[in-house]
Design a protein around this motif. Structure first.
Motif, PDB file in Angstrom:
ATOM      1  N   ARG A 136       0.843  -1.211   0.000  1.00  0.00           N
ATOM      2  CA  ARG A 136       0.000   0.000   0.000  1.00  0.00           C
ATOM      3  C   ARG A 136       0.873   1.254   0.000  1.00  0.00           C
ATOM      4  O   ARG A 136       0.599   2.220  -0.711  1.00  0.00           O
ATOM      5  CB  ARG A 136      -0.928   0.004   1.215  1.00  0.00           C
ATOM      6  CG  ARG A 136      -2.111  -0.922   1.060  1.00  0.00           C
ATOM      7  CD  ARG A 136      -2.909  -1.070   2.326  1.00  0.00           C
ATOM      8  NE  ARG A 136      -3.333   0.202   2.905  1.00  0.00           N
ATOM      9  CZ  ARG A 136      -4.538   0.434   3.389  1.00  0.00           C
ATOM     10  NH1 ARG A 136      -5.459  -0.510   3.358  1.00  0.00           N
ATOM     11  NH2 ARG A 136      -4.841   1.588   3.912  1.00  0.00           N
ATOM     12  N   LYS A 137       1.939   1.217   0.796  1.00  0.00           N
ATOM     13  CA  LYS A 137       2.862   2.360   0.854  1.00  0.00           C
ATOM     14  C   LYS A 137       3.521   2.567  -0.510  1.00  0.00           C
ATOM     15  O   LYS A 137       3.612   3.696  -1.005  1.00  0.00           O
ATOM     16  CB  LYS A 137       3.921   2.106   1.925  1.00  0.00           C
ATOM     17  CG  LYS A 137       4.956   3.182   2.029  1.00  0.00           C
ATOM     18  CD  LYS A 137       6.019   2.811   3.052  1.00  0.00           C
ATOM     19  CE  LYS A 137       7.197   3.735   2.910  1.00  0.00           C
ATOM     20  NZ  LYS A 137       8.427   3.120   3.355  1.00  0.00           N
ATOM     21  N   LEU A 138       3.970   1.481  -1.127  1.00  0.00           N
ATOM     22  CA  LEU A 138       4.591   1.580  -2.451  1.00  0.00           C
ATOM     23  C   LEU A 138       3.618   2.128  -3.485  1.00  0.00           C
ATOM     24  O   LEU A 138       4.006   2.912  -4.352  1.00  0.00           O
ATOM     25  CB  LEU A 138       5.113   0.209  -2.895  1.00  0.00           C
ATOM     26  CG  LEU A 138       6.331  -0.322  -2.135  1.00  0.00           C
ATOM     27  CD1 LEU A 138       6.626  -1.755  -2.549  1.00  0.00           C
ATOM     28  CD2 LEU A 138       7.534   0.559  -2.367  1.00  0.00           C
ATOM     29  N   GLU A 139       2.361   1.733  -3.377  1.00  0.00           N
ATOM     30  CA  GLU A 139       1.367   2.231  -4.326  1.00  0.00           C
ATOM     31  C   GLU A 139       1.168   3.733  -4.152  1.00  0.00           C
ATOM     32  O   GLU A 139       1.064   4.478  -5.129  1.00  0.00           O
ATOM     33  CB  GLU A 139       0.043   1.508  -4.162  1.00  0.00           C
ATOM     34  CG  GLU A 139      -0.928   1.895  -5.254  1.00  0.00           C
ATOM     35  CD  GLU A 139      -2.369   1.712  -4.854  1.00  0.00           C
ATOM     36  OE1 GLU A 139      -3.176   1.508  -5.761  1.00  0.00           O
ATOM     37  OE2 GLU A 139      -2.692   1.825  -3.672  1.00  0.00           O
ATOM     38  N   ARG A 140       1.114   4.191  -2.904  1.00  0.00           N
ATOM     39  CA  ARG A 140       0.962   5.637  -2.657  1.00  0.00           C
ATOM     40  C   ARG A 140       2.127   6.418  -3.243  1.00  0.00           C
ATOM     41  O   ARG A 140       1.967   7.533  -3.718  1.00  0.00           O
ATOM     42  CB  ARG A 140       0.860   5.917  -1.156  1.00  0.00           C
ATOM     43  CG  ARG A 140      -0.485   5.653  -0.568  1.00  0.00           C
ATOM     44  CD  ARG A 140      -0.614   6.222   0.841  1.00  0.00           C
ATOM     45  NE  ARG A 140       0.411   5.757   1.755  1.00  0.00           N
ATOM     46  CZ  ARG A 140       0.333   4.650   2.496  1.00  0.00           C
ATOM     47  NH1 ARG A 140      -0.731   3.876   2.412  1.00  0.00           N
ATOM     48  NH2 ARG A 140       1.315   4.309   3.302  1.00  0.00           N
ATOM     49  N   GLU A 141       3.314   5.824  -3.210  1.00  0.00           N
ATOM     50  CA  GLU A 141       4.507   6.484  -3.749  1.00  0.00           C
ATOM     51  C   GLU A 141       4.627   6.324  -5.261  1.00  0.00           C
ATOM     52  O   GLU A 141       5.509   6.908  -5.874  1.00  0.00           O
ATOM     53  CB  GLU A 141       5.757   5.912  -3.082  1.00  0.00           C
ATOM     54  CG  GLU A 141       5.836   6.213  -1.602  1.00  0.00           C
ATOM     55  CD  GLU A 141       6.954   5.467  -0.904  1.00  0.00           C
ATOM     56  OE1 GLU A 141       7.616   4.622  -1.557  1.00  0.00           O
ATOM     57  OE2 GLU A 141       7.169   5.725   0.285  1.00  0.00           O
ATOM     58  N   GLY A 142       3.743   5.521  -5.843  1.00  0.00           N
ATOM     59  CA  GLY A 142       3.767   5.318  -7.290  1.00  0.00           C
ATOM     60  C   GLY A 142       4.710   4.225  -7.740  1.00  0.00           C
ATOM     61  O   GLY A 142       4.929   4.051  -8.931  1.00  0.00           O
ATOM     62  N   ALA A 143       5.281   3.481  -6.802  1.00  0.00           N
ATOM     63  CA  ALA A 143       6.251   2.450  -7.169  1.00  0.00           C
ATOM     64  C   ALA A 143       5.603   1.275  -7.883  1.00  0.00           C
ATOM     65  O   ALA A 143       6.203   0.681  -8.764  1.00  0.00           O
ATOM     66  CB  ALA A 143       6.989   1.961  -5.925  1.00  0.00           C
ATOM     67  N   LEU A 144       4.393   0.918  -7.536  1.00  0.00           N
ATOM     68  CA  LEU A 144       3.750  -0.219  -8.190  1.00  0.00           C
ATOM     69  C   LEU A 144       3.368   0.109  -9.621  1.00  0.00           C
ATOM     70  O   LEU A 144       3.450  -0.736 -10.498  1.00  0.00           O
ATOM     71  CB  LEU A 144       2.499  -0.658  -7.409  1.00  0.00           C
ATOM     72  CG  LEU A 144       2.747  -1.294  -6.045  1.00  0.00           C
ATOM     73  CD1 LEU A 144       1.431  -1.683  -5.393  1.00  0.00           C
ATOM     74  CD2 LEU A 144       3.642  -2.502  -6.162  1.00  0.00           C
ATOM     75  N   THR A 145       2.979   1.351  -9.883  1.00  0.00           N
ATOM     76  CA  THR A 145       2.587   1.704 -11.244  1.00  0.00           C
ATOM     77  C   THR A 145       3.787   1.833 -12.157  1.00  0.00           C
ATOM     78  O   THR A 145       3.682   1.543 -13.333  1.00  0.00           O
ATOM     79  CB  THR A 145       1.789   3.024 -11.264  1.00  0.00           C
ATOM     80  OG1 THR A 145       2.577   4.044 -10.646  1.00  0.00           O
ATOM     81  CG2 THR A 145       0.481   2.866 -10.535  1.00  0.00           C
ATOM     82  N   ALA A 146       4.937   2.237 -11.633  1.00  0.00           N
ATOM     83  CA  ALA A 146       6.123   2.356 -12.481  1.00  0.00           C
ATOM     84  C   ALA A 146       6.548   0.987 -12.995  1.00  0.00           C
ATOM     85  O   ALA A 146       6.954   0.844 -14.131  1.00  0.00           O
ATOM     86  CB  ALA A 146       7.273   3.000 -11.710  1.00  0.00           C
ATOM     87  N   VAL A 147       6.401  -0.018 -12.167  1.00  0.00           N
ATOM     88  CA  VAL A 147       6.781  -1.360 -12.585  1.00  0.00           C
ATOM     89  C   VAL A 147       5.792  -1.892 -13.615  1.00  0.00           C
ATOM     90  O   VAL A 147       6.171  -2.509 -14.591  1.00  0.00           O
ATOM     91  CB  VAL A 147       6.853  -2.298 -11.358  1.00  0.00           C
ATOM     92  CG1 VAL A 147       7.089  -3.737 -11.798  1.00  0.00           C
ATOM     93  CG2 VAL A 147       7.963  -1.849 -10.430  1.00  0.00           C
TER      94      VAL A 147
END
Length: 129
Positions: A58-69
């Motif tokens: 969830r934290k990674l998604e808020r930071e946009g890390a999941l979408t970059a991958v």
């Protein structure tokens, strides 16, 4: 006479391999945690994921890390990104200086022509180009 039956559940612990979750699967689990009536713990138990892992996603998604991958973009180290940004800023400053120099030179040529310090060249048109 009644007989009481007892049910015994046997839980065996086996060594499981580490699972790999795709970015789409992670995003789907994270979205599920935000649905009404759902909690991180409930979704984690439902899918066999640790709650702490789900909180991290969830934290990674808020930071946009999941979408970059998921976008298929390459990931670069922060140091390389900082170096590239510094180089871009330097090049922008240099471009600004060169643009200013070109404008000053154009004004100088126009001024010299008005004072007739520069003879008209047949190779140059009226705009001085």
């Amino acid at each position: 006479m009644t007989r009481n039956k007892q049910t015994i559940e046997v839980v065996t612990v086996s060594q499981e391999r580490r699972r790999r979750w795709s970015a789409e699967e992670k995003a789907a689990l994270v979205r599920e945690t935000y649905e009404p009536g759902m909690s991180v713990s409930l979704v984690a138990r439902k899918h066999g994921v640790g709650a702490s892992q789900l909180f991290n996603w969830r934290k990674l998604e808020r930071e946009g890390a999941l979408t970059a991958v998921t976008a298929g973009e390459s990931v670069v180290p922060a140091s390389e990104l900082a170096a590239a940004r510094a180089q871009i800023a330097q090049l922008q400053r240099m471009l600004g200086k060169k643009t200013m120099e070109a404008e000053i030179l154009k004004e100088a040529v126009e001024f010299a022509r008005e004072k007739k310090w520069i003879a008209r060249s047949p190779l140059l048109d009226k705009d001085g180009q």
